[in-house]
Scaffold this active site. Structure first.
Site, PDB file in Angstrom:
ATOM      1  N   ALA A  99      50.499  69.648  34.516  1.00 11.70           N
ATOM      2  CA  ALA A  99      51.564  69.252  35.427  1.00 11.70           C
ATOM      3  C   ALA A  99      52.882  69.048  34.684  1.00 11.70           C
ATOM      4  CB  ALA A  99      51.190  67.980  36.181  1.00 11.70           C
ATOM      5  N   ASN A 153      44.057  65.539  30.989  1.00  9.50           N
ATOM      6  CA  ASN A 153      45.277  64.773  30.832  1.00  9.50           C
ATOM      7  C   ASN A 153      45.747  64.229  32.186  1.00  9.50           C
ATOM      8  OD1 ASN A 153      47.677  63.652  30.038  1.00  9.50           O
ATOM      9  ND2 ASN A 153      48.328  65.371  28.795  1.00  9.50           N
ATOM     10  N   ASP A 154      46.173  65.141  33.070  1.00 11.70           N
ATOM     11  CA  ASP A 154      46.771  64.697  34.323  1.00 11.70           C
ATOM     12  C   ASP A 154      45.828  63.830  35.158  1.00 11.70           C
ATOM     13  OD1 ASP A 154      49.079  66.094  33.695  1.00 11.70           O
ATOM     14  OD2 ASP A 154      48.298  67.944  34.562  1.00 11.70           O
ATOM     15  N   VAL A 155      44.502  64.103  35.074  1.00 15.28           N
ATOM     16  CA  VAL A 155      43.568  63.393  35.954  1.00 15.28           C
ATOM     17  C   VAL A 155      43.353  61.948  35.523  1.00 15.28           C
ATOM     18  CG1 VAL A 155      42.368  65.474  36.674  1.00 15.28           C
ATOM     19  CG2 VAL A 155      41.544  64.207  34.686  1.00 15.28           C
TER      20      VAL A 155
END
Lengths: 459, 106
Positions: A426, A385-387
């Protein structure tokens, strides 16, 4: 100390340098680790030979218990849980160093007049920082193991309590030098534990790996100080090596995530947490079933897989590899895009995919693959997700702002495999999920990949 | 104080060596490197053995034994877990790995 012992210790110190050198290259890493292990075993055996140690039986029993615990833990741990295992091992190392320094302080007291001030200061340092490392590592372990919330824990007055504890520690450190007493050492250890807690509680989950690396460096320095106190050159050199390389590695990791170490540690203290709200959104998204996604994938020329921690949690690496094999057999060009911090730590995803026997050539690092997303038909994001969150580029206020990301948003189609709309580690929402080119496939990653695999085979 | 200067020299040189030897590490190896370095500071086990073997105070003995157990977990567990991680990196070099042969008869 006999000369031969000093020479053996010198050889051990050299082996530790070679071990670190080996560990930093893929071909030599395993040999490096074994050299380090051999040197450590030799260094521990030496005092049994040249010293007339008391309590030898008890000591051997204690070593056996610790060895058994370490081996069992290391063998049983799943690759996905590696970061918290490292945290735990680091914590107990720090705790051991603090206890060694406490015992040594007790031993010094009867003839304290003959001890120079620097030795006492190093003792105080070892007690305090070893305790910080112990408590901090236990908290990081609890966060990663999800025994507690991975979000930052902050409360009013935290900076003040932190400041008071810090000042008290320095004061007691000075007292250790001027009027050493065992109670000072004990209070110092307790204060260290409190500081360790306060230091790590406000750190958000995504930053925890960097904190582990930093605490690792702390323990290294603690061991170095302990080496000075005990006049043991192996401890000094090994501890310093780990302290220095650990600090440097921490900075490398922080750079890879676009963060600064002080921001990670003290961002929450300065007000404002290091993370976002972390609530699921109810904005509309486009979702589809496995059959639709299979058609998308099966007739694409170029597919890039973005694997994330969710893939590993679902133990779906093997199914994913099968799916990729089938796609390649159909003539599709498929690669895995590996973000430097995919998984929970830098390099973690490489370990996880290597475990599933994904050929190394298919793992492409971020900088090498980022230019290719433009020409890619489908990006399949599995448990990440965050990447791939464009907020890292577009939203200056976002906690991950500045982190280099994979340019999945440039591809013609993006397919997200997700369990729910919950945000990533995050704790911030991913705009990419709401783009018109994005399709979501809800469900457990392993389950969904299995259905996807069958559907692609049936095309 | 002369002796302290010798120790300081060793310390400072070790700092430079520590940074130098890992300065070219690729991000792929960050996790195993951290884990391996973590195992190396388990050498505090040596310190724990030294203090425990020379104490004649019962409380200190118990504390020392606890330190030995913790340090042994750190050292042994650290090296074993690092080796487990690195085994997976080594396996990829020969590549008889299942390259696409099965499935996909379209």
């Amino acid at each position: 100390m006999p000369t031969w012992v000093q020479l053996v210790y010198l050889a051990c110190a050299i082996c530790f340098i070679l071990a670190l050198k080996g560990l930093s290259g893929p071909k030599t890493a395993r040999a490096g680790n074994l050299i380090g292990a051999a040197a450590a075993v030799v260094a521990v055996i030496v005092p049994f030979i040249y010293l007339d140690l008391d309590h030898v039986v008890l000591i051997l029993v204690a070593i056996a218990i610790g060895t058994a615990g370490g081996v069992v833990g290391a063998q049983r741990v799943q690759m996905t849980q590696m970061p918290q295992m490292v945290a735990l091992f680091n914590g107990v190392g720090g705790g051991a160093a603090a206890l060694v320094a406490l015992v040594e302080l007790q031993e010094m007291l009867p003839h304290v007049d003959s001890i120079d001030w620097f030795t006492l200061a190093a003792t105080a340092f070892t007690i305090a920082v070893g305790s910080i490392s112990f408590a901090g590592s236990i908290v990081t372990f609890a966060k990663l193991q999800e025994l507690m919330t991975s979000r930052p824990v902050v409360f009013p007055g935290l900076p003040i309590i932190f400041g008071v504890a810090g000042l008290a520690t320095i004061t007691l450190g000075v007292l250790t030098v001027t009027s050493p007493a065992i109670w000072i050492g004990i209070v110092l250890a307790l204060l260290g534990l409190a500081i360790g807690l306060l230091l790590v509680l406000p750190v958000g989950g995504a930053d925890v790996p960097i904190v582990i690396s930093l605490l690792n460096a702390f323990t290294g320095l603690t061991v170095a100080a302990g080496g000075y106190v005990l006049s043991n050159v192996v401890l000094l050199v090994a501890g310093t090596l780990v302290g220095a390389s650990g600090t440097y590695l921490t900075m490398l990791m922080a750079n890879a995530m676009g963060r600064s170490v002080s921001n990670i540690l003290f961002g929450a203290l300065k007000g404002g947490s290091t993370l976002g709200a972390g609530v699921a959104s109810d904005r509309p998204v486009k979702s589809a079933g496995p059959e639709d996604i299979a058609i998308l994938l099966g007739y694409a020329d170029r597919v890039i897989i973005v694997p994330g921690y969710g893939l590993a949690v679902a133990q779906a690496q093997h199914t994913l590899r099968e799916l990729v094999d089938v796609l390649i057999a159909r003539g599709t060009k498929v690669d895995y895009a590996i973000h430097p911090v995919a998984g929970r730590m830098p390099g973690h995803m490489n370990v996880l995919l290597a475990e599933a026997q994904v050929p190394y050539e298919q793992l492409v690092e971020m900088d090498d693959i980022n230019g290719e997303f433009k020409h890619t038909d489908v990006v399949l994001v599995v448990g990440a997700n965050d990447v791939v969150n464009p907020a890292a580029k577009t939203t200056p206020g976002a906690p991950i702002y500045g982190m280099p990301i994979l340019n999945a948003d440039e591809a013609k189609q993006v397919v997200f495999m997700k369990r729910s709309m919950r945000p990533g580690f995050a704790g911030i929402e991913n705009e990419l999920l709401f783009e018109p080119t994005t399709t979501l496939l809800f469900g457990d990653a392993k389950d969904s990949l299995g259905k996807l695999l069958n559907a692609v085979k049936a095309l | 104080m002369d002796e302290a200067v010798v120790w300081l020299t060793i310390f400072i040189l070790s700092v430079f060596v520590g940074i130098e030897v890992i300065s070219k590490v690729s991000s792929t190896l960050h996790t195993p490197l951290m884990s391996g370095a973590n195992a190396i500071h388990g050498i505090i086990l040596l310190g724990a053995v030294l203090v425990t073997g020379s104490t004649d105070n019962d409380v200190a003995l118990v504390v020392g034994l606890v330190a030995i157990v913790l340090a042994a977990v750190n050292m042994v567990g650290g090296f074993v877990v690092t080796d487990r991680m690195l085994q997976m990196f080594v396996r990829k070099k020969p590549k008889p790995a299942p390259v696409p042969t099965e499935g996909g008869n379209a």
